[in-house]
Write a protein that holds these residues in place. Structure first.
Motif, short mmCIF file in Angstrom:
data_model
loop_
_atom_site.label_atom_id
_atom_site.label_comp_id
_atom_site.label_asym_id
_atom_site.label_seq_id
_atom_site.Cartn_x
_atom_site.Cartn_y
_atom_site.Cartn_z
N VAL A 291 1.80 0.12 -8.87
CA VAL A 291 1.30 0.71 -10.12
C VAL A 291 0.25 1.77 -9.80
N ARG A 292 -0.59 1.50 -8.82
CA ARG A 292 -1.62 2.46 -8.41
C ARG A 292 -0.97 3.78 -7.97
N TRP A 293 0.12 3.69 -7.22
CA TRP A 293 0.75 4.90 -6.70
C TRP A 293 1.73 5.53 -7.67
N GLY A 294 2.24 4.75 -8.61
CA GLY A 294 3.05 5.27 -9.70
C GLY A 294 4.19 6.17 -9.28
N SER A 295 4.22 7.37 -9.86
CA SER A 295 5.35 8.28 -9.68
C SER A 295 5.43 8.87 -8.27
N LEU A 296 4.43 8.62 -7.44
CA LEU A 296 4.47 9.13 -6.07
C LEU A 296 5.36 8.29 -5.16
N ILE A 297 5.80 7.13 -5.65
CA ILE A 297 6.77 6.32 -4.92
C ILE A 297 8.15 6.88 -5.20
N PRO A 298 9.02 6.99 -4.21
CA PRO A 298 10.37 7.52 -4.45
C PRO A 298 11.07 6.78 -5.58
N ASP A 299 11.83 7.51 -6.37
CA ASP A 299 12.51 6.95 -7.54
C ASP A 299 13.30 5.69 -7.18
N GLY A 300 13.12 4.68 -8.02
CA GLY A 300 13.90 3.46 -7.88
C GLY A 300 13.45 2.53 -6.78
N ARG A 301 12.32 2.86 -6.12
CA ARG A 301 11.92 2.03 -4.98
C ARG A 301 10.56 1.35 -5.16
N ALA A 302 9.97 1.48 -6.35
CA ALA A 302 8.65 0.88 -6.56
C ALA A 302 8.68 -0.64 -6.36
N HIS A 303 9.79 -1.27 -6.75
CA HIS A 303 9.87 -2.73 -6.62
C HIS A 303 9.78 -3.20 -5.17
N LEU A 304 10.09 -2.30 -4.23
CA LEU A 304 10.03 -2.66 -2.81
C LEU A 304 8.59 -2.87 -2.34
N LEU A 305 7.64 -2.38 -3.13
CA LEU A 305 6.23 -2.51 -2.77
C LEU A 305 5.53 -3.60 -3.57
N ASP A 306 6.29 -4.41 -4.27
CA ASP A 306 5.71 -5.54 -4.99
C ASP A 306 5.17 -6.56 -4.00
N GLY A 307 4.13 -7.27 -4.41
CA GLY A 307 3.57 -8.33 -3.59
C GLY A 307 2.26 -8.81 -4.18
N ARG A 308 1.87 -10.01 -3.83
CA ARG A 308 0.63 -10.58 -4.37
C ARG A 308 -0.31 -11.00 -3.23
N ALA A 309 -0.25 -10.27 -2.13
CA ALA A 309 -1.23 -10.48 -1.06
C ALA A 309 -2.48 -9.67 -1.37
N LEU A 310 -3.57 -10.05 -0.75
CA LEU A 310 -4.83 -9.31 -0.90
C LEU A 310 -4.84 -8.21 0.16
N VAL A 311 -4.74 -6.97 -0.32
CA VAL A 311 -4.58 -5.82 0.58
C VAL A 311 -5.85 -4.96 0.52
N ASP B 220 -16.21 -3.24 3.23
CA ASP B 220 -15.91 -2.30 2.13
C ASP B 220 -14.55 -2.58 1.49
N TRP B 221 -14.52 -3.60 0.64
CA TRP B 221 -13.28 -4.04 -0.01
C TRP B 221 -13.12 -3.49 -1.43
N ALA B 222 -13.81 -2.42 -1.75
CA ALA B 222 -13.80 -1.89 -3.12
C ALA B 222 -12.43 -1.41 -3.55
N LEU B 223 -11.60 -0.96 -2.62
CA LEU B 223 -10.28 -0.41 -2.96
C LEU B 223 -9.16 -1.44 -2.83
N ALA B 224 -9.52 -2.69 -2.60
CA ALA B 224 -8.50 -3.73 -2.45
C ALA B 224 -7.67 -3.89 -3.71
N CYS B 225 -6.42 -4.30 -3.53
CA CYS B 225 -5.53 -4.53 -4.67
C CYS B 225 -4.40 -5.46 -4.24
N PRO B 226 -3.62 -5.98 -5.18
CA PRO B 226 -2.45 -6.77 -4.80
C PRO B 226 -1.36 -5.88 -4.21
N GLY B 227 -0.66 -6.42 -3.21
CA GLY B 227 0.42 -5.65 -2.59
C GLY B 227 1.17 -6.52 -1.60
#
Length: 267
Positions: free
Chosen positions: A137-157, A177-184
Motif C-alpha cells: 500500500v505504501r508503494w502503491g502504483s509504483l509496483i508493477p501492475d498486477g503484482r502488488a499481492h506478491l508483496l503482501d506479508g505481516r512481518a515487522l519490516v 531508527d524504526w520510524a519507517l517500519a511497516c508490515p511486509g
C-alpha cells in the motif's frame, strides 16, 4: 532538520526526563542518521541513554509514539525505556547501544553478523495493534501492475537498511531508527539490504548470494523478489525527482544494477 540541543529544552521537559534517568551530567547531539528535532545521548550517573523527540504539537509527533510501540516488538532493536511529555515536548528514551556502523564491503568481517541479523529480523511479526500501511500500500502504483499481492506479508519490516541504521557490537548487529517500519514480507529487509551491498562494492550476483543465506529470502518467490526490485527502483527514482539528495544517485544505480541482473538471470 533543525536540531534542538538538550540544553535548550524547556526546564519542564528536562525535569521530566531526569525523573526517568536521574541527573543528566552531559549530552551529545547526534550528528547524522536521525531525522528528529531532538536526538542525543545523555550521560547520567546510571549510564547512557539515547533520547529522541519532537514538540508535542508537531504534526510528526504520532511517528514517535508509533515508533516506540513498534520498537518494543522489533527484534534486535534498542530497548524502549520510557516516554515523557512535558514542557510542550514528547521525548522517548531508548537503550544506548555502543557500537560502530558496519562495513558492508566484500570481504568484511561484518557480513556474517549481518546475515545472522537478517535471519533474526525475519522472524518478527507485525504488532497488529499498531496501524500502519503495509508495504504494497505504501508503494502503491509504483509496483508493477498486477503484482502488488506478491508483496503482501505481516512481518515487522524495518525498510531502511542503511548501514547508518546498523550498529556492529560485540554481540552482533543491532538495528536502530524504526520510524519507517511497516508490515511486509518476512524477506523484505534482506531484499532492502541487497542494493546496500551493491552500493558497498558487491556485484549483484555476490549480493544475491549473501541474501540467499537468509532462509526467508531463499524461500521467497522469484516473481515476488523481482516485483520488489522493480518497485524499489521506481520508489527511489520518484523520491529523487521529488527531493534530490546527494546520496540517492548511487543507490538508484545499485537498484538498477540489481534489476538488470535479475532480468537476465531469473526466469
Amino acid at each position: 532538520m533543525e536540531r534542538t540541543p538538550w540544553q535548550e529544552l524547556p526546564p519542564a521537559a528536562r525535569r521530566a526526563v531526569e525523573a526517568c534517568t536521574g541527573t543528566v551530567e552531559g549530552a551529545e547531539s547526534a550528528d547524522k542518521g536521525v531525522m528528529s528535532h531532538l536526538a542525543c545521548t545523555l550521560r547520567t550517573a546510571s549510564g547512557r541513554v539515547f533520547v529522541k523527540g519532537t514538540r508535542a504539537d508537531d504534526t510528526s509527533a504520532w511517528v514517535y509514539r508509533t515508533e516506540a510501540r513498534v520498537t518494543e516488538r522489533a527484534l534486535l532493536a534498542p530497548r524502549l525505556l520510557w516516554q515523557a511529555e512535558a514542557g510542550g515536548w514528547l521525548l522517548v528514551g531508548y537503550e544506548y547501544i555502543p557500537g560502530r556502523h558496519p562495513d558492508l564491503a566484500p570481504g568484511s568481517a561484518d557480513l556474517g553478523p549481518l546475515v545472522d541479523a537478517l535471519g533474526v529480523m525475519s522472524a518478527a511479526d507485525w504488532p497488529e495493534e499498531v496501524g500502519k500501511k503495509p508495504l504494497p500500500v505504501r508503494w502503491g502504483s509504483l509496483i508493477p501492475d498486477g503484482r502488488a499481492h506478491l508483496l503482501d506479508g505481516r512481518a515487522l519490516v524495518h525498510t531502511d537498511m542503511s548501514p547508518l541504521n546498523m550498529l556492529a557490537t560485540a554481540n552482533g548487529i543491532r538495528l536502530v531508527d524504526w520510524a519507517l517500519a511497516c508490515p511486509g514480507p518476512d524477506w523484505a529487509d534482506t531484499a532492502f539490504t541487497v542494493p546496500r551491498l551493491i552500493h558497498a562494492g558487491h556485484t549483484a550476483e555476490q549480493a544475491e548470494a549473501l541474501a540467499r543465506r537468509v532462509p526467508a529470502y531463499r524461500d521467497a518467490s522469484p516473481a515476488a523478489v523481482s516485483a520488489f526490485v522493480s518497485a524499489l527502483h521506481a520508489v527511489w527514482e520518484s523520491r529523487e525527482r521529488a527531493d534530490p539528495l546527494p546520496h540517492r544517485a548511487a543507490l538508484i544505480a545499485a537498484a538498477a544494477a540489481w534489476a538488470q541482473y535479475r532480468a537476465l538471470t531469473v526466469v
